[in-house]
Write a protein that holds these residues in place. Structure first.
Motif, PDB file in Angstrom:
ATOM      1  N   ILE A 464      56.881  69.956 106.911  1.00 40.42           N
ATOM      2  CA  ILE A 464      56.969  70.026 108.372  1.00 40.42           C
ATOM      3  C   ILE A 464      56.860  68.617 108.930  1.00 40.42           C
ATOM      4  CG2 ILE A 464      55.899  70.892 110.489  1.00 40.42           C
ATOM      5  CD1 ILE A 464      54.801  73.223 108.864  1.00 40.42           C
ATOM      6  N   THR A 465      57.852  68.189 109.693  1.00 44.38           N
ATOM      7  CA  THR A 465      57.802  66.862 110.302  1.00 44.38           C
ATOM      8  C   THR A 465      57.629  67.000 111.811  1.00 44.38           C
ATOM      9  OG1 THR A 465      60.221  66.804 110.522  1.00 44.38           O
ATOM     10  CG2 THR A 465      59.260  65.790 108.558  1.00 44.38           C
ATOM     11  N   ASN A 466      56.841  66.105 112.382  1.00 47.09           N
ATOM     12  CA  ASN A 466      56.642  66.067 113.827  1.00 47.09           C
ATOM     13  C   ASN A 466      56.468  64.638 114.302  1.00 47.09           C
ATOM     14  OD1 ASN A 466      56.568  68.688 115.349  1.00 47.09           O
ATOM     15  ND2 ASN A 466      55.226  69.263 113.652  1.00 47.09           N
ATOM     16  N   LEU A 467      56.495  64.473 115.617  1.00 46.72           N
ATOM     17  CA  LEU A 467      56.318  63.167 116.250  1.00 46.72           C
ATOM     18  C   LEU A 467      54.855  62.973 116.620  1.00 46.72           C
ATOM     19  CD1 LEU A 467      57.641  60.593 117.515  1.00 46.72           C
ATOM     20  CD2 LEU A 467      57.824  61.891 119.652  1.00 46.72           C
ATOM     21  N   PHE A 468      54.336  61.798 116.271  1.00 47.19           N
ATOM     22  CA  PHE A 468      52.967  61.421 116.595  1.00 47.19           C
ATOM     23  C   PHE A 468      52.980  60.048 117.268  1.00 47.19           C
ATOM     24  CE2 PHE A 468      52.898  64.225 112.979  1.00 47.19           C
ATOM     25  CZ  PHE A 468      51.770  65.020 113.129  1.00 47.19           C
ATOM     26  N   LYS A 469      51.868  59.701 117.890  1.00 50.42           N
ATOM     27  CA  LYS A 469      51.708  58.342 118.397  1.00 50.42           C
ATOM     28  C   LYS A 469      50.300  57.860 118.098  1.00 50.42           C
ATOM     29  CE  LYS A 469      50.303  59.337 123.194  1.00 50.42           C
ATOM     30  NZ  LYS A 469      50.634  59.109 124.624  1.00 50.42           N
ATOM     31  N   ILE A 470      50.182  56.536 117.970  1.00 49.46           N
ATOM     32  CA  ILE A 470      48.886  55.923 117.702  1.00 49.46           C
ATOM     33  C   ILE A 470      48.898  54.520 118.294  1.00 49.46           C
ATOM     34  CG2 ILE A 470      49.565  54.971 115.448  1.00 49.46           C
ATOM     35  CD1 ILE A 470      46.737  55.618 114.443  1.00 49.46           C
ATOM     36  N   SER A 471      47.770  54.077 118.795  1.00 45.29           N
ATOM     37  CA  SER A 471      47.660  52.732 119.348  1.00 45.29           C
ATOM     38  C   SER A 471      47.882  51.693 118.255  1.00 45.29           C
ATOM     39  CB  SER A 471      46.280  52.529 119.971  1.00 45.29           C
ATOM     40  OG  SER A 471      46.028  51.158 120.242  1.00 45.29           O
ATOM     41  N   VAL A 472      48.445  50.558 118.623  1.00 49.01           N
ATOM     42  CA  VAL A 472      48.626  49.475 117.649  1.00 49.01           C
ATOM     43  C   VAL A 472      47.287  48.940 117.162  1.00 49.01           C
ATOM     44  CG1 VAL A 472      50.874  48.786 118.579  1.00 49.01           C
ATOM     45  CG2 VAL A 472      48.795  47.713 119.472  1.00 49.01           C
ATOM     46  N   GLN A 479      49.465  64.096 118.311  1.00 45.13           N
ATOM     47  CA  GLN A 479      50.690  64.815 117.985  1.00 45.13           C
ATOM     48  C   GLN A 479      51.451  65.148 119.258  1.00 45.13           C
ATOM     49  OE1 GLN A 479      50.172  67.954 115.160  1.00 45.13           O
ATOM     50  NE2 GLN A 479      52.197  68.847 115.506  1.00 45.13           N
ATOM     51  N   ILE A 480      52.755  64.828 119.261  1.00 46.31           N
ATOM     52  CA  ILE A 480      53.607  65.041 120.437  1.00 46.31           C
ATOM     53  C   ILE A 480      54.400  66.335 120.310  1.00 46.31           C
ATOM     54  CG2 ILE A 480      55.419  64.074 121.900  1.00 46.31           C
ATOM     55  CD1 ILE A 480      52.845  62.437 121.884  1.00 46.31           C
ATOM     56  N   THR A 481      55.133  66.505 119.222  1.00 47.76           N
ATOM     57  CA  THR A 481      55.905  67.729 119.017  1.00 47.76           C
ATOM     58  C   THR A 481      55.128  68.669 118.102  1.00 47.76           C
ATOM     59  OG1 THR A 481      57.106  66.831 117.109  1.00 47.76           O
ATOM     60  CG2 THR A 481      58.079  66.482 119.293  1.00 47.76           C
ATOM     61  N   THR A 482      55.380  69.961 118.251  1.00 42.23           N
ATOM     62  CA  THR A 482      54.558  70.935 117.523  1.00 42.23           C
ATOM     63  C   THR A 482      55.371  72.038 116.862  1.00 42.23           C
ATOM     64  OG1 THR A 482      54.260  72.219 119.563  1.00 42.23           O
ATOM     65  CG2 THR A 482      52.565  70.571 119.043  1.00 42.23           C
ATOM     66  N   MET A 483      56.696  72.030 116.986  1.00 42.70           N
ATOM     67  CA  MET A 483      57.480  73.122 116.421  1.00 42.70           C
ATOM     68  C   MET A 483      57.436  73.085 114.896  1.00 42.70           C
ATOM     69  SD  MET A 483      60.777  73.441 118.962  1.00 42.70           S
ATOM     70  CE  MET A 483      61.278  71.729 118.836  1.00 42.70           C
ATOM     71  N   LYS A 521      56.195  71.311 126.476  1.00 39.52           N
ATOM     72  CA  LYS A 521      57.035  72.329 125.863  1.00 39.52           C
ATOM     73  C   LYS A 521      58.426  71.780 125.605  1.00 39.52           C
ATOM     74  CE  LYS A 521      58.813  77.033 126.484  1.00 39.52           C
ATOM     75  NZ  LYS A 521      58.902  78.219 127.378  1.00 39.52           N
ATOM     76  N   ALA A 522      58.970  72.097 124.430  1.00 40.17           N
ATOM     77  CA  ALA A 522      60.339  71.720 124.094  1.00 40.17           C
ATOM     78  C   ALA A 522      61.284  72.807 124.582  1.00 40.17           C
ATOM     79  CB  ALA A 522      60.485  71.521 122.590  1.00 40.17           C
ATOM     80  N   ILE A 523      62.327  72.413 125.303  1.00 36.55           N
ATOM     81  CA  ILE A 523      63.294  73.351 125.862  1.00 36.55           C
ATOM     82  C   ILE A 523      64.553  73.343 125.009  1.00 36.55           C
ATOM     83  CG2 ILE A 523      64.699  73.914 127.891  1.00 36.55           C
ATOM     84  CD1 ILE A 523      62.611  72.407 129.566  1.00 36.55           C
ATOM     85  N   LYS A 524      64.982  74.549 124.617  1.00 36.13           N
ATOM     86  CA  LYS A 524      66.192  74.667 123.810  1.00 36.13           C
ATOM     87  C   LYS A 524      67.420  74.458 124.685  1.00 36.13           C
ATOM     88  CE  LYS A 524      68.400  77.672 120.374  1.00 36.13           C
ATOM     89  NZ  LYS A 524      68.364  78.988 119.694  1.00 36.13           N
ATOM     90  N   ILE A 525      68.335  73.608 124.212  1.00 37.99           N
ATOM     91  CA  ILE A 525      69.506  73.247 124.995  1.00 37.99           C
ATOM     92  C   ILE A 525      70.772  73.910 124.479  1.00 37.99           C
ATOM     93  CG2 ILE A 525      70.907  71.316 125.837  1.00 37.99           C
ATOM     94  CD1 ILE A 525      68.007  71.345 126.872  1.00 37.99           C
ATOM     95  N   THR A 526      70.936  73.979 123.165  1.00 42.58           N
ATOM     96  CA  THR A 526      72.195  74.476 122.593  1.00 42.58           C
ATOM     97  C   THR A 526      71.981  75.778 121.835  1.00 42.58           C
ATOM     98  OG1 THR A 526      71.902  73.186 120.558  1.00 42.58           O
ATOM     99  CG2 THR A 526      73.113  72.138 122.370  1.00 42.58           C
TER     100      THR A 526
END
Length: 795
Positions: A464-472, A479-483, A521-526
């Motif tokens: 499972i891959t997701n987007l995260f952020k961390i201070s330099v 964690q940003i995305t959760t799907m 929330k992530a919105i489905k586009i296609t």
């Protein structure tokens, strides 16, 4: 009348239901993939972050079309390609305050003023200008041909900085590298003696004393620029320092006496056999590069000093198996050849970092360059007696590296066994690990304000891959995305939105849009899949793991059959590429095999798909577990997977087959030869049969060179074990395969003939390369595989 309408409705319903439960066939699933629907691809934002463009084909046309959405209206609309493409964001090179940007377009350099929104064309020539950069004094430097030019933004004067000349100077003998002592003595002479000052001035002014230049102009106006001879070598990697003083470059001597392969093409428009030029084979001679620095202020050139690199003379451990070679290497005590990338300069131009990798694949160094001497100070060394690799780390490019500020440099390393993010202070030498754990940072992006790292990582689960952020500076990983699945990510330039290509186990990729905020929330586009594709209930395979015989966790997908055949047969699918992950919660790049595995399950087979040792996503030990023995742990993982099926899914161990392509074909051959009591039948597709005949970049990492480590090649190549074939083997290969050559399968076929084996079959595909294109070829190949299993595993 009512009864008649009811009868029609019932008939219509029965027909629809019959359509929905129509059985899968090889012919159906191997058609042109457009029958499934086409997922959106190639996401890119406009520079103002207001519009996202992507390629899509929802109407099943001959080719994809350009679509767009805005962050305020998420309904996809067709874009006017010629007009709208002009609005797409460009990869600008920014000045210090990011008010100006440089970009190359169609071979010319443009300057964008972001405050006034004015674009200025800086060059307009028939030649290509490239690699524009801002210098610390506000000037612009760019490359034209081999040379660097500097444009004064105040006076509009263009000045040539380098003068690379192909060939050798007449009567020239190679100059020795200039040392600090040489430079000091030269400066002392000038300081002490007036005659030296006078002669230096005459040389700078064009030669003879009192001479005059063209058209009567004084000699002081004659241009003089040092000739930088490239001899018979290739020039590349030309980089100017931000202060404009230093130019680094590489001269590469092409490999000598190498022999390239040839792939014959039999089905041609001309009616004649035509040869396709191929690659070299592993172990061929490699190009040799030497780095240089041109100091424009001292008007001198000197070599980059590899001898100052820590561990440059180390001898790989595998030579212990070859005592004579080891003794010879110890006596030579030579520096190992290295490849350089960079330098990567900080904003002020005070420090340049070079990334170096050893040609034997065992070391990667992060080095601080002393540009005055060509020597190095060590920032980080990553050593691996197998080979250097992992996400963000490579022997072929500089990897995930860059500057946070003038003192802090970031990079990835597998020092803990998993690829994580590190920051080094080049002034103090201190290093800080920002992320940690038994998971991998798969990609890194530094925010525009240099305060935050955006990471794609598999922290929750290897699949499972997701987007995260961390201070330099380190701290909490947010964690940003959760799907749950695979999330391929494209941040908008203003970093307020993230476009997500999200897929799940049985659902191909679709575009989602999400604000770049935790919990958003992530919105489905296609919606891309067709009604026909959706009419079949594609399985969600069981996501499982088991312990292999060495105690390591191995992850797998299992496709259960609702109605197992009385023989309880099983099939193992072996993914290709070796270093690739297929056991994840997203849609597989092996989508045809995913559908075929569903077909097999419909027909009573239990199917397992294993991320065997050497697959990606699981850290260093998993990645390098096949060092010097391909067909070792990667093969026994398949055998241990079969035992898992027997214990947990009731599979009959006497009725097991396997199949796979490329590396998967190689494993299939090794399984049919060395584990013949486990596998009754196998289909080996586009298989490597002898690693000594594959390419250098991939194979030398894992097995070293054939002439240096023949033991590794003999243990790892199926052709040496062909005499052990017992079960039923199908081989399939494209005749114009420029990756794994058709010669590979021909050579092992000859071995079978000479050994008197008769339980094998070879299917050839005259127009196919490594990856098949024609649906007819896919169909024929997989009909043969299905027939093999039906005839051998159910009887």
């Amino acid at each position: 009348m009512k009864k008649y309408l009811l009868f029609l409705l019932l008939c219509t319903g029965e027909y629809t239901f019959a359509q929905q439960i129509a059985p899968l066939t090889v012919e159906k699933i191997m058609r042109d993939p457009k029958w499934m629907g086409t997922s959106p691809t190639n996401f890119r934002w406009t520079g103002d972050s207001k519009t996202l463009y992507f390629n899509w084909n929802p109407d099943n046309r001959a080719k994809e079309e350009l679509f767009k959405i805005s962050n305020s209206s998420t309904k996809p609309v067709k874009a006017a390609e010629k007009e709208d493409e002009k609005l797409l964001g460009l990869n600008y090179i920014y000045n210090k305050d990011k008010s100006l940007g440089l970009v190359e377009k169609s071979g010319d350099i443009y300057l964008q003023n972001f405050k006034t929104k004015k674009e200025t064309r800086l060059t307009n020539t028939m030649d290509r200008e490239s690699n524009p950069v801002f210098l610390t004094n506000g000037d612009v430097a760019y490359q034209l041909g081999d040379n660097i030019f500097q444009l004064n933004m105040k006076t509009a004067e263009t000045k040539q900085i380098t003068n690379f000349v192909k060939g050798k100077a007449a009567g020239r003998t190679p100059a020795k590298p200039t040392t600090e002592q040489d430079s000091w003595l030269k400066a002392q002479q000038t300081e002490l003696f007036d005659i030296i000052k006078k002669r230096n001035a005459e040389t700078r002014n064009g030669g003879a004393r009192g001479g005059r230049g063209r058209f009567g102009s004084s000699s002081s106006e004659t241009k003089s620029l040092k000739s930088l001879y490239t001899d018979d070598k290739f020039l590349n990697g030309v980089v100017i320092s931000p202060d404009g003083r230093f130019v680094t470059y590489k001269l590469t001597a092409p490999a000598q006496n190498n022999r390239s392969t040839i792939v014959p093409n039999y089905v041609t428009a001309s009616g004649y056999t035509e040869d396709i030029p191929g690659r070299t084979k592993v172990g061929e001679n490699e190009n040799i590069s030497q780095g240089f620095i041109f100091d424009t202020q001292r008007d001198t050139v000197y070599a980059i000093q590899t001898a100052t690199i820590s561990g440059i003379k180390d001898i790989p451990d595998f030579y212990k198996d070859y005592p004579k070679q080891l003794d010879s290497l110890k006596k030579k005590n030579a520096d190992r050849p290295v490849n350089f990338f960079g330098p990567i300069w900080n904003e002020s131009g005070s420090t340049g970092i070079m990334v170096a990798t050893s040609a034997d694949n065992k070391d990667r160094w992060i080095l601080k360059l002393d540009e005055l001497t060509g020597k190095f100070d060590l920032i980080d060394r990553q050593h691996d007696e197998a080979w250097i690799g992992g996400p963000g780390i490579s022997g072929f490019y500089q990897g995930s590296t860059g500057w946070i500020d003038n003192n802090r440099f970031y990079y990835q390393s597998e020092a803990t066994g998993y690829s994580h993010l590190y920051v080094a202070n080049v002034s103090t030498g201190n290093k800080k690990q920002l992320t940690s754990g038994k998971w991998e940072v798969q990609s890194v992006q530094l925010s525009k304000d240099n305060s935050t790292f955006y990471l794609k990582a598999n922290k929750e689960h290897p699949g499972i891959t997701n987007l995260f952020k961390i201070s330099v500076n380190g701290g909490e990983l947010v964690q940003i995305t959760t799907m749950k699945g695979l999330n391929d990510l494209t941040l908008s330039p203003d970093e307020k939105y993230v476009a997500i290509n999200y897929s799940y186990l049985n659902k191909p990729g679709e575009l989602y849009l999400q604000p770049n905020k935790a919990g958003a929330k992530a919105i489905k586009i296609t919606e891309s899949t067709t009604a026909e594709f959706n009419s079949y209930k594609w399985r969600e395979p069981d996501m499982v793991s088991f312990k292999n015989r060495y105690g390591a966790d191995v992850y797998a997908r299992v496709y259960k059959s609702d109605k197992p055949h009385p023989n309880h047969p099983a099939v193992v699918f072996v993914h290709g590429a070796g270093y690739l992950q297929n056991v994840h919660f997203g849609w597989s790049t092996y989508f045809r095999e995913f559908m075929f595995n569903n077909l097999l399950a419909d027909n009573g087979y239990t199917v397992i798909d294993i991320d065997y040792t050497a697959s990606s996503g699981y850290g260093r030990d998993h990645r390098t577990g096949i060092y010097r023995h391909m067909g070792g742990k990667d093969l026994t993982d398949q055998v241990d997977g079969v035992k898992f099926l027997v214990d947990k899914y009731g599979v009959n161990p006497k009725h097991v087959g396997l199949y796979g392509g490329s590396y998967g074909g190689f494993i299939t051959l090794m399984a049919m030869f060395n584990e013949s009591d486990v596998f009754a039948s196998g289909a080996a597709l586009r298989s490597v049969t002898d690693w000594a005949h594959y390419n250098h970049g991939y194979t030398s990492n894992i097995l070293n060179d054939p002439f240096n480590d023949p033991i590794a090649y003999k243990k790892s190549s199926p052709i040496y074990f062909a005499d052990k074939l017992k079960g039923n083997l199908l081989m399939a290969h494209g005749m114009v395969d420029v990756n794994v050559h058709f010669q590979d399968i021909v050579r092992i076929t000859q071995r079978f003939i000479e050994l008197g084996k008769n339980n094998w079959e070879l299917a050839v595909y005259p127009v196919e390369d490594h990856g098949f294109i024609e649906p007819s070829s896919w169909t024929d190949e997989y009909k043969r595989i299905f027939k093999l299993y039906e005839n051998t595993l159910k009887k």
